[in-house]
Design a protein around this motif. Structure first.
Motif, PDB file in Angstrom:
ATOM      1  N   ILE A  46      31.973  17.181  72.736  1.00 34.46           N
ATOM      2  CA  ILE A  46      31.485  15.807  72.902  1.00 34.46           C
ATOM      3  C   ILE A  46      31.015  15.595  74.338  1.00 34.46           C
ATOM      4  CG2 ILE A  46      32.174  13.374  72.957  1.00 34.46           C
ATOM      5  CD1 ILE A  46      34.178  13.876  70.841  1.00 34.46           C
ATOM      6  N   ASP A  47      29.864  14.925  74.460  1.00 30.68           N
ATOM      7  CA  ASP A  47      29.363  14.426  75.733  1.00 30.68           C
ATOM      8  C   ASP A  47      29.648  12.927  75.691  1.00 30.68           C
ATOM      9  OD1 ASP A  47      28.006  15.476  77.982  1.00 30.68           O
ATOM     10  OD2 ASP A  47      26.111  14.585  77.339  1.00 30.68           O
ATOM     11  N   PRO A  93      43.872  17.035  70.576  1.00 28.40           N
ATOM     12  CA  PRO A  93      43.977  17.991  71.688  1.00 28.40           C
ATOM     13  C   PRO A  93      42.976  19.141  71.639  1.00 28.40           C
ATOM     14  CG  PRO A  93      45.846  18.179  70.165  1.00 28.40           C
ATOM     15  CD  PRO A  93      45.081  16.971  69.748  1.00 28.40           C
ATOM     16  N   ARG A  94      42.329  19.362  70.477  1.00 23.61           N
ATOM     17  CA  ARG A  94      41.346  20.453  70.417  1.00 23.61           C
ATOM     18  C   ARG A  94      39.935  19.981  70.736  1.00 23.61           C
ATOM     19  NH1 ARG A  94      41.077  22.060  65.023  1.00 23.61           N
ATOM     20  NH2 ARG A  94      42.187  20.139  64.522  1.00 23.61           N
ATOM     21  N   LEU A  95      39.749  18.685  70.948  1.00 24.69           N
ATOM     22  CA  LEU A  95      38.414  18.192  71.304  1.00 24.69           C
ATOM     23  C   LEU A  95      38.026  18.709  72.678  1.00 24.69           C
ATOM     24  CD1 LEU A  95      38.116  14.365  70.531  1.00 24.69           C
ATOM     25  CD2 LEU A  95      36.847  16.253  69.468  1.00 24.69           C
ATOM     26  N   LYS A  96      36.782  19.204  72.770  1.00 26.44           N
ATOM     27  CA  LYS A  96      36.287  19.661  74.063  1.00 26.44           C
ATOM     28  C   LYS A  96      35.265  18.632  74.543  1.00 26.44           C
ATOM     29  CE  LYS A  96      34.494  23.893  75.475  1.00 26.44           C
ATOM     30  NZ  LYS A  96      33.974  25.197  75.089  1.00 26.44           N
ATOM     31  N   VAL A  97      35.466  18.097  75.712  1.00 23.43           N
ATOM     32  CA  VAL A  97      34.599  16.987  76.139  1.00 23.43           C
ATOM     33  C   VAL A  97      34.017  17.211  77.530  1.00 23.43           C
ATOM     34  CG1 VAL A  97      35.896  15.283  74.784  1.00 23.43           C
ATOM     35  CG2 VAL A  97      36.485  15.637  77.164  1.00 23.43           C
ATOM     36  N   LEU A 155      40.903  10.649  88.668  1.00 22.15           N
ATOM     37  CA  LEU A 155      40.102  11.717  88.055  1.00 22.15           C
ATOM     38  C   LEU A 155      40.838  13.058  88.140  1.00 22.15           C
ATOM     39  CD1 LEU A 155      37.485  12.612  86.698  1.00 22.15           C
ATOM     40  CD2 LEU A 155      36.449  12.814  88.972  1.00 22.15           C
ATOM     41  N   SER A 156      41.461  13.333  89.278  1.00 27.34           N
ATOM     42  CA  SER A 156      42.236  14.578  89.434  1.00 27.34           C
ATOM     43  C   SER A 156      43.345  14.641  88.395  1.00 27.34           C
ATOM     44  CB  SER A 156      42.903  14.653  90.810  1.00 27.34           C
ATOM     45  OG  SER A 156      41.948  14.617  91.808  1.00 27.34           O
ATOM     46  N   SER A 157      44.033  13.540  88.202  1.00 31.27           N
ATOM     47  CA  SER A 157      45.160  13.578  87.266  1.00 31.27           C
ATOM     48  C   SER A 157      44.652  13.790  85.836  1.00 31.27           C
ATOM     49  CB  SER A 157      46.042  12.332  87.398  1.00 31.27           C
ATOM     50  OG  SER A 157      45.388  11.221  86.839  1.00 31.27           O
ATOM     51  N   LEU A 158      43.490  13.218  85.494  1.00 28.22           N
ATOM     52  CA  LEU A 158      42.945  13.456  84.148  1.00 28.22           C
ATOM     53  C   LEU A 158      42.596  14.929  83.963  1.00 28.22           C
ATOM     54  CD1 LEU A 158      40.509  10.443  83.478  1.00 28.22           C
ATOM     55  CD2 LEU A 158      42.950  10.595  83.093  1.00 28.22           C
ATOM     56  N   LEU A 159      41.944  15.515  84.958  1.00 28.92           N
ATOM     57  CA  LEU A 159      41.574  16.931  84.833  1.00 28.92           C
ATOM     58  C   LEU A 159      42.819  17.813  84.777  1.00 28.92           C
ATOM     59  CD1 LEU A 159      38.485  16.953  87.215  1.00 28.92           C
ATOM     60  CD2 LEU A 159      38.436  17.407  84.759  1.00 28.92           C
ATOM     61  N   ASP A 160      43.863  17.408  85.483  1.00 29.14           N
ATOM     62  CA  ASP A 160      45.121  18.174  85.444  1.00 29.14           C
ATOM     63  C   ASP A 160      45.787  18.053  84.074  1.00 29.14           C
ATOM     64  OD1 ASP A 160      44.724  18.918  88.046  1.00 29.14           O
ATOM     65  OD2 ASP A 160      46.065  17.402  88.897  1.00 29.14           O
ATOM     66  N   MET A 192      38.918  18.898  79.206  1.00 30.74           N
ATOM     67  CA  MET A 192      38.015  17.897  79.759  1.00 30.74           C
ATOM     68  C   MET A 192      37.215  18.472  80.926  1.00 30.74           C
ATOM     69  SD  MET A 192      38.997  14.338  81.648  1.00 30.74           S
ATOM     70  CE  MET A 192      37.838  13.623  82.808  1.00 30.74           C
ATOM     71  N   TYR A 193      35.901  18.262  80.847  1.00 28.94           N
ATOM     72  CA  TYR A 193      34.988  18.662  81.921  1.00 28.94           C
ATOM     73  C   TYR A 193      34.246  17.407  82.379  1.00 28.94           C
ATOM     74  CZ  TYR A 193      35.991  23.407  80.392  1.00 28.94           C
ATOM     75  OH  TYR A 193      36.633  24.580  80.092  1.00 28.94           O
ATOM     76  N   ILE A 194      33.562  17.501  83.507  1.00 32.27           N
ATOM     77  CA  ILE A 194      32.764  16.360  83.968  1.00 32.27           C
ATOM     78  C   ILE A 194      31.383  16.865  84.374  1.00 32.27           C
ATOM     79  CG2 ILE A 194      34.768  15.006  84.709  1.00 32.27           C
ATOM     80  CD1 ILE A 194      34.296  15.897  87.569  1.00 32.27           C
ATOM     81  N   ASP A 195      30.388  15.949  84.412  1.00 33.31           N
ATOM     82  CA  ASP A 195      29.078  16.370  84.916  1.00 33.31           C
ATOM     83  C   ASP A 195      28.656  15.542  86.119  1.00 33.31           C
ATOM     84  OD1 ASP A 195      27.555  14.098  84.159  1.00 33.31           O
ATOM     85  OD2 ASP A 195      26.784  15.023  82.326  1.00 33.31           O
TER      86      ASP A 195
END
Ligand SMILES: [Zn+2]
Length: 319
Positions: A141-142, A180-184, A201-206, A211-214
């Motif tokens: 998902i984007d 938990p298997r969704l890749k975003v 943002l750091s805590s979300l990525l941790d 989860m990725y960001i652009d």
């Protein structure tokens, strides 16, 4: 230094790696050749394009298939009206047409565009079957979760209707918890590029390893990350495998000036690659309450640029 269309690489050195732009919109195919010309000048060789099945087919017929992965835009009106069935049908279509991902756009103003008549939440139970279906089909998902902080102090004063930004982020986290298997890819730096939001943002990525960001869109990112370049640089180095280069360029939407494509790519490359200070962003930033936005470069290490520009997209879309 200032941007000049007749010297489009001014200030830039050799590109350390080809660029994969992980987020462009193709509304109208007619704009593609002009865009491609400028993209190639800046070393952009591959795209994840958000496009309709018609546009996708046309580009593939023009032998552009190897330059593209495509994202299917899920209908925002179906989210506004909680139309689960319409959303499931759309995801099915995305799968059928071999899309690489689905796009969701939840900038709070979408509720006005689609005359929403029910309270909205990204994590509303009506959408749960949709997330499950996406998850089961292994489609990434984007997702556009929220808008710049400043918009919540100016445009979104009706908190009941639009929700707070923090509420939107929390709803997004609920979806990630339940699926938990969704890749975003959470676009626009997770909607959190403001220096005040970097710890969140750091805590979300941790917390969420899928989860990725652009790095779309150029002005929001350059303005906010540029307010604390030291912190931004450290953040990017730390999370260098989780960030994908992206422009959010619109092809064929509205009246764009001749230099639209070039200025976005020039500004981003200058920002990531060099240590320039106070270079004028070569287009208007109406969201800067302090006046014009300046580019203050992060001068990222070459190895980090290679991840942002190419490897992270390659990795994200290959498994
Ligand atoms: Zn976009």
């Amino acid at each position: 230094m200032q941007f000049q269309l007749d010297n489009p690489l001014d200030g830039l050195h050799a590109l350390p790696h080809d660029i994969w732009d992980a987020h462009i919109h193709i509304w109208d195919i007619a704009a593609f050749s002009e865009f491609e010309k400028w993209a190639e000048i800046y070393g952009v060789q591959k795209y994840t394009g958000i496009a309709t099945p018609d546009v996708k087919r046309t580009l593939e017929q023009r032998d552009k298939a190897d330059k593209f992965l495509f994202a299917y835009y899920l209908p925002i009106d179906a989210f506004a009206r909680h139309d689960t069935q319409k959303l499931l049908t759309a995801v099915k279509e995305a799968k059928e047409y071999n899309y690489a991902m689905v796009k969701m756009w939840f900038g709070p103003r979408f509720l006005d565009f689609s005359n929403a008549n029910k309270p909205f939440a990204i994590s509303h139970p009506d959408f749960d079957p949709v997330y499950s279906f996406i998850e089961d089909n292994g489609l990434p998902i984007d997702i556009h979760v929220a808008d710049p902080d400043i918009w919540y102090t100016q445009k979104y004063l009706d908190v009941k209707r639009y929700r707070t930004k923090r509420k939107a982020i929390d709803e997004f986290c609920t979806v990630l918890e339940h699926h938990p298997r969704l890749k975003v890819i959470s676009v626009h730096f997770g909607s959190l590029p403001e220096p005040e939001n970097i710890p969140l943002l750091s805590s979300l990525l941790d917390n969420y390893s899928n989860m990725y960001i652009d790095t779309a869109s150029t002005k929001w990112i350059v303005r906010e990350l540029g307010r604390n370049t030291h912190e931004a640089r450290n953040f990017i180095i730390k999370y260098q495998k989780r960030i994908l280069f992206a422009s959010d360029i619109d092809l064929g939407w509205g009246n764009k000036t001749e230099d639209y494509y070039a200025t976005r790519y020039w500004a981003q490359r200058l920002f990531w690659e060099t240590d320039v200070t106070n270079v004028a962003l070569p287009f208007t930033d109406e969201d800067n309450d302090k006046g014009s936005t300046k580019i203050n470069g992060l001068h990222l290490p070459t190895s980090v640029l290679k991840n942002l520009y190419w490897r992270n997209a390659l990795h994200f879309f290959s498994n």
